[in-house]
Write an enzyme that holds these catalytic residues in place. Structure first.
Site, mmCIF file in Angstrom:
data_model
loop_
_atom_site.group_PDB
_atom_site.id
_atom_site.type_symbol
_atom_site.label_atom_id
_atom_site.label_comp_id
_atom_site.label_asym_id
_atom_site.label_seq_id
_atom_site.Cartn_x
_atom_site.Cartn_y
_atom_site.Cartn_z
ATOM 1 N N GLU A 61 47.730 -10.995 44.720
ATOM 2 C CA GLU A 61 46.360 -10.632 44.581
ATOM 3 C C GLU A 61 45.594 -11.492 45.437
ATOM 4 O OE1 GLU A 61 46.023 -8.859 42.088
ATOM 5 O OE2 GLU A 61 43.809 -9.082 41.355
ATOM 6 N N ARG A 63 46.225 -1.838 47.075
ATOM 7 C CA ARG A 63 46.786 -1.209 46.206
ATOM 8 C C ARG A 63 46.288 0.374 46.022
ATOM 9 N NH1 ARG A 63 46.961 -1.458 40.491
ATOM 10 N NH2 ARG A 63 45.883 0.495 39.798
ATOM 11 N N LYS A 92 45.490 -14.159 34.987
ATOM 12 C CA LYS A 92 45.212 -12.896 35.696
ATOM 13 C C LYS A 92 44.298 -13.147 36.589
ATOM 14 C CE LYS A 92 44.817 -7.934 34.677
ATOM 15 N NZ LYS A 92 43.526 -7.572 35.509
ATOM 16 N N LYS A 144 42.881 -9.869 27.555
ATOM 17 C CA LYS A 144 41.547 -10.299 28.055
ATOM 18 C C LYS A 144 40.729 -11.159 27.053
ATOM 19 C CE LYS A 144 41.057 -7.299 31.839
ATOM 20 N NZ LYS A 144 40.149 -6.248 31.985
ATOM 21 N N CYS A 193 2.515 -22.690 16.209
ATOM 22 C CA CYS A 193 1.689 -22.731 15.044
ATOM 23 C C CYS A 193 1.197 -24.406 14.967
ATOM 24 C CB CYS A 193 2.623 -22.038 13.882
ATOM 25 S SG CYS A 193 1.622 -22.444 12.290
ATOM 26 N N LYS A 232 54.155 -10.741 30.189
ATOM 27 C CA LYS A 232 55.242 -9.764 30.708
ATOM 28 C C LYS A 232 56.575 -10.196 29.740
ATOM 29 C CE LYS A 232 54.618 -10.869 35.145
ATOM 30 N NZ LYS A 232 54.627 -10.696 36.686
ATOM 31 N N CYS A 281 2.598 -25.236 7.688
ATOM 32 C CA CYS A 281 3.210 -23.928 7.728
ATOM 33 C C CYS A 281 4.413 -23.702 6.918
ATOM 34 C CB CYS A 281 3.214 -23.354 9.087
ATOM 35 S SG CYS A 281 4.000 -21.697 9.291
ATOM 36 N N SER A 332 48.967 -0.553 36.422
ATOM 37 C CA SER A 332 47.757 -1.186 36.114
ATOM 38 C C SER A 332 48.585 -1.756 34.534
ATOM 39 C CB SER A 332 46.622 -0.485 35.609
ATOM 40 O OG SER A 332 46.255 0.377 36.661
ATOM 41 N N LEU A 333 47.504 -2.712 33.977
ATOM 42 C CA LEU A 333 48.081 -3.202 32.599
ATOM 43 C C LEU A 333 47.119 -2.585 31.777
ATOM 44 C CD1 LEU A 333 48.792 -6.828 33.579
ATOM 45 C CD2 LEU A 333 50.374 -5.247 33.160
HETATM 46 S S1 IVH Z 1 51.713 -8.889 37.115
HETATM 47 C C1 IVH Z 1 51.698 -3.914 36.298
HETATM 48 N N1 IVH Z 1 50.421 -11.193 37.707
HETATM 49 O O1 IVH Z 1 46.458 -7.249 37.572
HETATM 50 C C2 IVH Z 1 51.248 -5.055 37.325
HETATM 51 N N2 IVH Z 1 49.361 -9.156 37.852
HETATM 52 O O2 IVH Z 1 45.771 -4.865 35.711
HETATM 53 C C3 IVH Z 1 51.642 -6.530 36.548
HETATM 54 N N3 IVH Z 1 46.939 -9.446 38.512
HETATM 55 O O3 IVH Z 1 47.726 -4.726 39.668
HETATM 56 C C4 IVH Z 1 51.495 -7.273 37.729
HETATM 57 N N4 IVH Z 1 46.789 -11.635 38.317
HETATM 58 O O4 IVH Z 1 46.747 -7.007 40.869
HETATM 59 C C5 IVH Z 1 50.539 -9.829 37.478
HETATM 60 N N5 IVH Z 1 49.368 -13.229 37.513
HETATM 61 C C6 IVH Z 1 49.242 -11.859 37.555
HETATM 62 C C7 IVH Z 1 48.297 -11.134 38.140
HETATM 63 C C8 IVH Z 1 48.235 -9.674 37.956
HETATM 64 C C9 IVH Z 1 46.125 -10.428 38.770
HETATM 65 C C10 IVH Z 1 46.469 -7.985 38.666
HETATM 66 C C11 IVH Z 1 47.248 -7.214 39.453
HETATM 67 C C12 IVH Z 1 47.773 -5.784 38.834
HETATM 68 C C13 IVH Z 1 46.416 -5.844 37.979
HETATM 69 C C14 IVH Z 1 47.101 -5.295 36.575
#
Ligand code: IVH
Length: 676
Positions: free
Chosen positions: A184, A142, A121, A324, A437, A300, A442, A87-88
């Protein structure tokens, strides 16, 4: 959020929160329905974990805070991932991005220059695809990150998943041996809407959102059903046994496209955090135009060797974060409901809230619109409510969370009399949702009218904000908008709030606005339904206050962009004796709105509409420039529009209208040329 609860109060609240959160999860994950937004549910989870932090002894193993997300479903074969699907960690603002960058910088060797790879994302479900010698072998969800479900038969129906990787000289090496693609699965917003519209006509229950629908679809046991639903796979990762074959994330994206996948073309390598933050700002609005939902950005470290070296903490890689965008909803408590009287007399119930941060700002009040809205939603003092705020709009209460009630909540009763002047509230006509009113004098109406008159978009009188207006009114120095023009320094200086210099400035500011533009003056009068643009349209058409004041409904209705409601409101306003008196007073005090000149300018007789975003100036600036040259700036395309200036991110409706009327479409560069 709330004042600290004692243990037994906390325990009671925890029980209720758990039931509601579990209910949310059940509806979301099992029934594919949504009983509240994810942001609202997150807000409740946050409150729960806060309480559990305060009272750790109240944590139970079945608490929603103790759940490990997504275990494999028994109907599909479980498959172990080649490497954990991580996850992130989330970051929410520039400061947190910088803190992350600083942590990364500490761990990378001195000479390594860190570049960032940034993409939106996607809000879908993660999926890993295994290819052997270029042939698709398997698709795995996943799951819990270690083990997922084998959904091969289903994902084979998705057109954007190549069953065989595209032959490519450049990436020939990747066609040999094992290649894993991660990405995704998303349902596009438009497809989701169409699917729900279809279900509505069939009387079937509606799906909650595109992600849920995509996730639910992929876990269907019947691949035929999956094939009937439009899904897309968008790739973000490419893995090989020998990681050196994929040196950077940017390279991975290129290779993914080369091999036949969709990988976002706008994903970018960025050299600094400043550049990343610029990307964040650009995509904050641009992401709305993407076909799929996004829940932020992924940032990243571009170099994959560095990325791997930085390792994993908990469930997330150190070398990446999710930015976010601020959630637009949160939950909080209604402390009180009071009724506010606006400048038109409308009595609006307003919720006073426990302060809560939504979309980056603290919200303490939210409009409840009108009495029937409060009753329909049954919002009570003491309720925990979902509050929504987007952009600059006034925050509003979406709904109360009824299951969190403890019996102490008090239903709202609309007062029968104005809380300011005690006049009996009335409905102007049967259609009117709001109580008003009716007392023109007023005090609440007066100060809001005067404040509005002095506001930025109206006469723009600096130093005449809410507090000063109230002080001047209370002192009896003014009663209406016209009175401000006879204020003297001597009279004002005697009051508490006013010092020598600020008073001189205020009087000078007031005197300098005695010849306002007609449009600003009209807007400043606060006539119902007359916003900034309508005021401009009216001013451009009628050119003088006198002509406008005598206009009849049909004349008004003939103006482009003016409908019946506005026309009626204008006629009513000018017919009201009190308003006529006000206008006479303005006149007597030397206030004279400018006559709109229509001859002389090189754009005279030419009408412009701007659609979309302009790079070189704001819409307001464009409007001012066009008007300065004698042209007319219109809010919507009509028969008489000469030019439609097409900026970036345009809406379809204006273009359609322009086509219908044969309006000439020009670019921003053309406009600049015309303006000289
Ligand atoms: S890079 C560590 N790029 O977000 C995984 N992930 O919270 C990093 N996601 O499991 C993956 N869009 O399913 C990456 N452009 C994107 C993304 C993406 C959606 C999802 C992915 C991952 C989750 C992490």
């Amino acid at each position: 959020m709330t004042a600290r609860l004692n243990k037994s109060q906390a325990s009671e609240r925890i029980d209720k929160l758990r039931v509601l959160i579990n209910d949310y999860r059940y509806h979301y994950h099992v029934l594919d329905e949504s009983i509240m937004s994810e942001a609202a549910a997150d807000s409740l989870k946050h409150e729960l974990s806060q309480l559990e932090t305060d009272y750790p002894e109240l944590i139970t193993p079945d608490s929603p805070t103790q759940r490990v997300a997504g275990t494999a479903s028994p109907e599909f074969t479980s498959v172990k991932h080649s490497s954990r699907m991580l996850s992130l960690n989330d970051v929410f603002d520039e400061e947190e991005v910088r803190a992350w960058q600083a942590r990364v910088a500490k761990l990378v060797p001195d000479d390594a220059k860190v570049e960032y790879f940034t993409d939106v994302k996607m809000d879908g479900l993660a999926c890993a695809l295994h290819y052997q010698d270029g042939i698709l072998q398997r698709g795995i969800t996943r799951g819990d990150g270690f083990v997922g479900e084998d959904v091969t038969a289903n994902i084979r129906t998705i057109d954007s998943i190549p069953l065989r990787l595209r032959a490519s000289d450049e990436y020939a090496g990747l066609l040999q041996g094992a290649t894993e693609i991660r990405g995704e699965i998303v349902m596009y917003k438009a497809d989701f809407e169409a699917l729900n519209a279809q279900r509505a006509t069939e009387g079937k229950p509606l799906f909650a959102n595109p992600r849920n629908t995509a996730a639910g679809t992929i876990r269907q046991l019947d691949p035929k059903l999956v094939a009937s639903r439009p899904l897309h796979f968008r790739a973000y990762d490419l893995r090989r046994d020998d990681p050196s074959e994929v040196p950077t994330h940017a390279y991975a994206y290129q290779a993914l496209r080369g091999l036949g996948f969709l990988a976002h073309v706008n994903a970018k390598v960025l050299p600094t955090v400043e550049a990343v933050m610029e990307f964040v700002r650009v995509w904050e609005t641009k992401r709305q135009d993407l076909p799929f939902n996004t829940d932020g950005l992924v940032i990243k470290v571009n170099d994959r060797r560095l990325y791997e070296r930085l390792g994993v903490v908990g469930k997330a890689p150190r070398a990446a974060v999710a930015f976010k965008y601020a959630a637009e909803q949160a939950t909080t408590k209604v402390k009180d409901i009071f009724v506010s009287i606006g400048r038109t007399g409308a009595a609006t119930p307003v919720a006073m809230l426990e302060p809560v941060v939504i979309a980056g700002s603290t919200v303490q009040m939210a409009t409840l619109h009108n009495e029937s809205e409060v009753l329909r939603k049954d919002i009570r003092v003491g309720d925990t409510v979902i509050v929504h705020k987007a952009g600059d709009i006034i925050p509003e209460v979406v709904e109360p969370l009824v299951s969190l009630r403890d019996g102490s909540e008090k239903p709202f009763v609309m007062p029968t009399h104005c809380p300011e002047c005690n006049t009996k509230l009335a409905k102007i006509n049967a259609k009117d949702a709001a109580w008003r009113c009716p007392n023109e004098a007023c005090p609440s109406r007066s100060w809001k009218r005067i404040e509005h008159f002095a506001s930025k978009a109206a006469l723009d009188i600096e130093g005449l904000g809410e507090k000063n207006v109230i002080a001047l009114l209370t002192a009896g120095l003014i009663n209406d908008q016209a009175d401000i023009f006879v204020l003297t320094k001597e009279a004002v200086l005697g009051l508490d709030r006013f010092a020598e210099i600020s008073t001189s400035k205020l009087i000078a500011a007031i005197q300098s606005t005695k010849q306002p533009t007609l449009a600003r003056f009209l807007y400043g009068l606060g006539i119902r339904h007359i916003g900034v643009q309508t005021a401009i349209d009216l001013a451009n058409h009628f050119r003088t206050l006198d002509t406008l004041s005598e206009a009849q409904i049909d004349e008004l209705g003939a103006v482009e962009g003016i409908g019946d409601v506005v026309a009626e409101s204008v006629v009513e306003w000018f017919a009201e004796p009190l308003n006529q008196k006000l206008l006479q007073k303005f006149h007597a005090h030397g206030v004279q709105p400018e006559v709109v000149k229509q001859v002389g300018g090189k754009l005279s007789g030419q009408n412009f509409v701007v659609t979309g975003h302009l790079d070189s100036m704001s819409r307001d600036e464009a409007a001012e420039k066009i008007r300065a040259l004698g042209g007319v700036f219109q809010s919507s395309v009509g028969k008489d529009t000469d030019y439609l200036v097409v900026g970036g991110n345009v809406g379809a409706s204006k273009l359609k209208k322009a086509e219908k009327f044969g309006t000439k479409q020009i670019s921003e560069a053309d406009l600049l040329a015309i303006l000289g």
